[in-house]
Design an enzyme around this catalytic site. Structure first.
Site, PDB file in Angstrom:
ATOM      1  N   ASP A  15      57.380  21.596 -38.191  1.00 37.22           N
ATOM      2  CA  ASP A  15      58.555  20.860 -38.681  1.00 37.22           C
ATOM      3  C   ASP A  15      59.530  20.561 -37.563  1.00 37.22           C
ATOM      4  O   ASP A  15      60.132  19.482 -37.515  1.00 37.22           O
ATOM      5  CB  ASP A  15      59.238  21.642 -39.810  1.00 37.22           C
ATOM      6  CG  ASP A  15      59.653  23.052 -39.382  1.00 37.22           C
ATOM      7  OD1 ASP A  15      59.051  23.616 -38.446  1.00 37.22           O
ATOM      8  OD2 ASP A  15      60.572  23.603 -40.017  1.00 37.22           O
ATOM      9  N   ARG A  16      59.691  21.500 -36.646  1.00 33.46           N
ATOM     10  CA  ARG A  16      60.609  21.298 -35.525  1.00 33.46           C
ATOM     11  C   ARG A  16      60.121  20.176 -34.619  1.00 33.46           C
ATOM     12  O   ARG A  16      60.904  19.322 -34.171  1.00 33.46           O
ATOM     13  CB  ARG A  16      60.749  22.586 -34.729  1.00 33.46           C
ATOM     14  CG  ARG A  16      61.379  23.745 -35.507  1.00 33.46           C
ATOM     15  CD  ARG A  16      61.348  25.026 -34.695  1.00 33.46           C
ATOM     16  NE  ARG A  16      61.908  24.807 -33.367  1.00 33.46           N
ATOM     17  CZ  ARG A  16      61.606  25.546 -32.302  1.00 33.46           C
ATOM     18  NH1 ARG A  16      60.724  26.538 -32.393  1.00 33.46           N
ATOM     19  NH2 ARG A  16      62.174  25.277 -31.143  1.00 33.46           N
ATOM     20  N   ASP A  57      68.760  21.281 -38.778  1.00 32.36           N
ATOM     21  CA  ASP A  57      67.919  21.259 -39.967  1.00 32.36           C
ATOM     22  C   ASP A  57      68.322  22.399 -40.898  1.00 32.36           C
ATOM     23  O   ASP A  57      68.100  23.580 -40.592  1.00 32.36           O
ATOM     24  CB  ASP A  57      66.449  21.390 -39.569  1.00 32.36           C
ATOM     25  CG  ASP A  57      65.501  21.210 -40.750  1.00 32.36           C
ATOM     26  OD1 ASP A  57      65.985  21.064 -41.889  1.00 32.36           O
ATOM     27  OD2 ASP A  57      64.284  21.220 -40.529  1.00 32.36           O
ATOM     28  N   THR A  79      86.368  34.666 -57.581  1.00 30.57           N
ATOM     29  CA  THR A  79      85.311  35.207 -56.714  1.00 30.57           C
ATOM     30  C   THR A  79      84.288  34.138 -56.377  1.00 30.57           C
ATOM     31  O   THR A  79      83.886  33.979 -55.219  1.00 30.57           O
ATOM     32  CB  THR A  79      84.620  36.395 -57.401  1.00 30.57           C
ATOM     33  OG1 THR A  79      85.576  37.426 -57.625  1.00 30.57           O
ATOM     34  CG2 THR A  79      83.488  36.933 -56.538  1.00 30.57           C
ATOM     35  N   GLY A  88      57.273  25.537 -34.440  1.00 29.21           N
ATOM     36  CA  GLY A  88      56.846  25.124 -35.769  1.00 29.21           C
ATOM     37  C   GLY A  88      56.627  23.628 -35.864  1.00 29.21           C
ATOM     38  O   GLY A  88      57.315  22.841 -35.205  1.00 29.21           O
ATOM     39  N   THR A 139      65.154  26.937 -44.581  1.00 29.34           N
ATOM     40  CA  THR A 139      65.217  28.389 -44.805  1.00 29.34           C
ATOM     41  C   THR A 139      66.141  29.032 -43.784  1.00 29.34           C
ATOM     42  O   THR A 139      66.951  29.902 -44.108  1.00 29.34           O
ATOM     43  CB  THR A 139      63.813  29.005 -44.713  1.00 29.34           C
ATOM     44  OG1 THR A 139      62.946  28.312 -45.615  1.00 29.34           O
ATOM     45  CG2 THR A 139      63.850  30.470 -45.088  1.00 29.34           C
ATOM     46  N   THR A 163      58.665  21.884 -50.661  1.00 28.39           N
ATOM     47  CA  THR A 163      57.786  20.891 -50.066  1.00 28.39           C
ATOM     48  C   THR A 163      58.364  19.515 -50.367  1.00 28.39           C
ATOM     49  O   THR A 163      58.710  19.212 -51.515  1.00 28.39           O
ATOM     50  CB  THR A 163      56.362  20.997 -50.634  1.00 28.39           C
ATOM     51  OG1 THR A 163      55.809  22.268 -50.271  1.00 28.39           O
ATOM     52  CG2 THR A 163      55.471  19.891 -50.093  1.00 28.39           C
ATOM     53  N   ASN A 203      59.085  26.676 -46.181  1.00 29.39           N
ATOM     54  CA  ASN A 203      58.889  27.987 -46.802  1.00 29.39           C
ATOM     55  C   ASN A 203      59.314  28.006 -48.260  1.00 29.39           C
ATOM     56  O   ASN A 203      58.701  28.699 -49.084  1.00 29.39           O
ATOM     57  CB  ASN A 203      59.678  29.058 -46.030  1.00 29.39           C
ATOM     58  CG  ASN A 203      59.034  29.402 -44.714  1.00 29.39           C
ATOM     59  OD1 ASN A 203      57.913  29.879 -44.663  1.00 29.39           O
ATOM     60  ND2 ASN A 203      59.744  29.142 -43.620  1.00 29.39           N
TER      61      ASN A 203
END
Length: 255
Positions: free
Chosen positions: A109-110, A129, A184, A107, A132, A12, A9
């Protein structure tokens, strides 16, 4: 030579293989509205860095989680590879049975990660993984993709924190120098690294309680090399795992 393309997402990841060796690999930002010609231009520019052209490639294989780009890569296949590009999807042989309730929602990729992880381990394993989302894909001793656990990813969490808390800045993903942040920014960075490491250790630890201590945990994805060193339950880190899975699937579908 083979060109392996993992379309996420946000990024690439492209790898150039000769047999089972990765000669080089590159990452670029994913643009969901890119045309096939634009994608081909990017690939040409990357290969030129190694003195190669698209014509030097024997073929290519793509996994994509961006539906609009699946069509565009099909155009790249027809126009620049004479149809010799495989797009991972229904009908492509992977060797990994999917045991989820709806295999069609898994998906690409999975599935590719599961192929590479089981080929590497030959036994039960979990792929963590860092993309995103943070995906925990679980593979059985028999090489079946059993299912997954999803959580929001590192970059999504940082963006949400800055958006919802007006006084907090967006920070770079850099390892903290110490646990207790003294500014912070360092406090947020500590929370990111130790928070996600704690999440990984907690989830993988529970998987080992359920499936046995022998299950191997492999980290991959763009931020794996940053977060995994803070985790106690990760056995291996492999930034090229998805590209390796694509190569394996290409080999299983040749001829």
């Amino acid at each position: 030579m083979l060109l392996a393309i993992d379309v996420g997402n946000m990024q690439t990841h492209v790898g150039m293989f000769r047999d089972d060796a990765v000669l080089d690999h590159w990452r670029f930002a994913t643009r969901s509205k890119a045309t096939g010609d634009e994608l081909a231009t990017t690939l040409v520019a990357l290969l030129a860095r190694r003195g190669k052209t698209l014509q030097d490639m024997d073929g290519a294989i793509v996994s994509s989680v961006v539906p609009t780009l699946e069509y565009e890569y099909q155009q790249v296949s027809e126009r620049y590879f004479a149809g010799a590009m495989i797009v991972v999807g229904p009908g492509v042989r992977t060797g990994v049975p999917i045991r989820t309730e709806n295999p069609h929602e898994v998906g690409a990729d999975r599935l590719v990660n599961a192929v590479a992880a089981y080929d590497r381990v030959g036994a039960a394993c979990v792929v963590v993984d860092f993309s995103t989302t943070v995906n925990y894909d679980v593979v059985s001793d028999e090489g079946e993709l059993l299912g997954a656990i999803f959580t929001p990813g590192v970059e999504i969490s940082i963006a949400a924190l800055a958006e919802r808390a007006a006084a907090l800045p967006t920070v770079d993903i850099e390892p903290p120098r110490e646990l207790i942040g003294r500014s912070t920014i360092s406090a947020i960075q500590s929370g990111i690294f130790y928070g996600f490491a704690g999440q990984v250790d907690g989830i993988v630890g529970r998987l080992r309680e359920e499936m046995g201590d022998d299950i191997r945990a492999i980290a991959t994805g763009g931020l794996a090399s940053s977060i995994a060193p803070f985790c106690e339950q990760i056995d291996d880190t492999d930034d090229l795992l998805t590209l390796t899975g694509l190569r394996l699937i290409w080999e299983r579908n040749r001829g």
